[in-house]
Design an enzyme around this catalytic site. Structure first.
Site, mmCIF file in Angstrom:
data_model
loop_
_atom_site.group_PDB
_atom_site.id
_atom_site.type_symbol
_atom_site.label_atom_id
_atom_site.label_comp_id
_atom_site.label_asym_id
_atom_site.label_seq_id
_atom_site.Cartn_x
_atom_site.Cartn_y
_atom_site.Cartn_z
ATOM 1 N N ASN A 1 -9.150 -14.104 -12.403
ATOM 2 C CA ASN A 1 -7.676 -15.002 -12.520
ATOM 3 C C ASN A 1 -7.837 -15.828 -13.815
ATOM 4 O OD1 ASN A 1 -9.938 -16.386 -11.358
ATOM 5 N ND2 ASN A 1 -8.466 -17.938 -10.752
ATOM 6 N N ILE A 2 -6.380 -15.788 -14.442
ATOM 7 C CA ILE A 2 -6.025 -16.472 -15.609
ATOM 8 C C ILE A 2 -4.905 -17.314 -15.208
ATOM 9 C CG2 ILE A 2 -5.374 -16.329 -17.881
ATOM 10 C CD1 ILE A 2 -6.459 -13.311 -17.677
ATOM 11 N N GLU A 3 -5.142 -18.817 -15.260
ATOM 12 C CA GLU A 3 -3.964 -19.667 -14.885
ATOM 13 C C GLU A 3 -3.328 -20.200 -16.083
ATOM 14 O OE1 GLU A 3 -6.143 -22.649 -12.627
ATOM 15 O OE2 GLU A 3 -6.267 -21.136 -10.821
ATOM 16 N N CYS B 1 -3.488 -13.537 -10.758
ATOM 17 C CA CYS B 1 -4.633 -13.093 -9.808
ATOM 18 C C CYS B 1 -5.410 -12.096 -10.438
ATOM 19 C CB CYS B 1 -4.485 -12.820 -8.452
ATOM 20 S SG CYS B 1 -3.401 -14.088 -7.264
ATOM 21 N N GLU C 1 -6.899 -9.658 -8.969
ATOM 22 C CA GLU C 1 -6.535 -8.313 -8.513
ATOM 23 C C GLU C 1 -5.712 -7.637 -9.380
ATOM 24 O OE1 GLU C 1 -6.824 -11.090 -6.701
ATOM 25 O OE2 GLU C 1 -7.480 -10.646 -4.755
ATOM 26 N N CYS D 1 -4.012 -12.361 -2.218
ATOM 27 C CA CYS D 1 -2.668 -12.910 -1.886
ATOM 28 C C CYS D 1 -1.618 -11.831 -1.674
ATOM 29 C CB CYS D 1 -2.156 -14.005 -2.939
ATOM 30 S SG CYS D 1 -1.500 -12.990 -4.160
ATOM 31 N N CYS E 1 -0.255 -9.699 -4.545
ATOM 32 C CA CYS E 1 -1.557 -8.761 -5.009
ATOM 33 C C CYS E 1 -1.492 -7.688 -3.901
ATOM 34 C CB CYS E 1 -2.748 -9.095 -5.111
ATOM 35 S SG CYS E 1 -3.291 -10.276 -6.283
HETATM 36 N N1 THU Z 1 -6.577 -15.842 -6.933
HETATM 37 C C1 THU Z 1 -6.952 -14.732 -7.279
HETATM 38 O O1 THU Z 1 -7.102 -14.654 -8.220
HETATM 39 N N2 THU Z 1 -7.174 -13.841 -6.086
HETATM 40 C C2 THU Z 1 -6.961 -14.203 -4.751
HETATM 41 O O2 THU Z 1 -7.210 -13.167 -4.008
HETATM 42 C C3 THU Z 1 -6.575 -15.451 -4.241
HETATM 43 C C4 THU Z 1 -6.426 -16.462 -5.426
HETATM 44 C C5 THU Z 1 -6.342 -17.056 -7.789
HETATM 45 C C6 THU Z 1 -5.053 -17.359 -8.177
HETATM 46 C C7 THU Z 1 -5.448 -18.890 -8.465
HETATM 47 O O3 THU Z 1 -5.513 -18.643 -10.101
HETATM 48 C C8 THU Z 1 -6.572 -19.483 -7.821
HETATM 49 O O4 THU Z 1 -7.074 -18.387 -7.257
HETATM 50 C C9 THU Z 1 -6.271 -20.425 -6.759
HETATM 51 O O5 THU Z 1 -5.185 -19.853 -6.038
#
Ligand code: THU
Length: 128
Positions: A39-41, A50, A52, A85, A88
């Site tokens: 994941n990259i915020e 996310c 995925e 989520c 995804c």
């Molecule tokens: N996130 C994912 O990368 N995949 C998931 O299945 C659930 C949530 C990430 C998004 C965000 O960067 C962090 O987790 C918290 O929600």
């Protein structure tokens, strides 16, 4: 399973300074290769991506398609199995075969095997 370790190792590169929640994903291709993502915020939270979607987009953009994909694994350091989520699930439902194995992992690398059909049985999939 090597796929599970790849998903866990992918969290090393997680950019998640806002949630501090690291998620890793790995795709095993039928040719034996692995594609990994995390994941990259973003400071504008809604722009975060996310693990995925990062991973499936990497696979597609490298020229692979659903028929090349053997399985996907998703890892987070959680007690329960991580759950993708809704966004995804919508993306994966278009880019994975209905019966593609998806392994949801927990912090101990225990797994729950599901398909996109299990996770999103009645997703939006037609413009007709
Ligand atoms: N996130 C994912 O990368 N995949 C998931 O299945 C659930 C949530 C990430 C998004 C965000 O960067 C962090 O987790 C918290 O929600």
């Amino acid at each position: 399973m090597e796929l599970f370790l790849k998903a866990k190792d992918a969290t090393i590169y997680s950019y998640s300074p806002y949630s501090n929640f690291k998620v890793g994903c790995a795709i095993e291709l039928k040719n034996g290769k692995f594609i990994c993502g995390t994941n990259i915020e973003n400071i504008s939270y809604g722009l975060s991506m996310c693990a995925e979607r990062v991973t499936i987009f990497k696979a597609i953009s490298e020229g692979y398609d659903k028929d090349d994909i053997k399985a996907m694994a998703v890892y987070a350091e959680t007690k329960d199995f991580v759950r993708p989520c809704g966004a995804c699930l919508q993306v994966l439902s278009e880019l994975l075969n209905r019966d593609c194995k998806i392994y949801l992992l927990n912090k101990n690398l225990e797994s729950k095997e599901v398909t996109i059909e299990d996770l999103l049985p009645m997703g939006f999939n037609s413009l007709e």
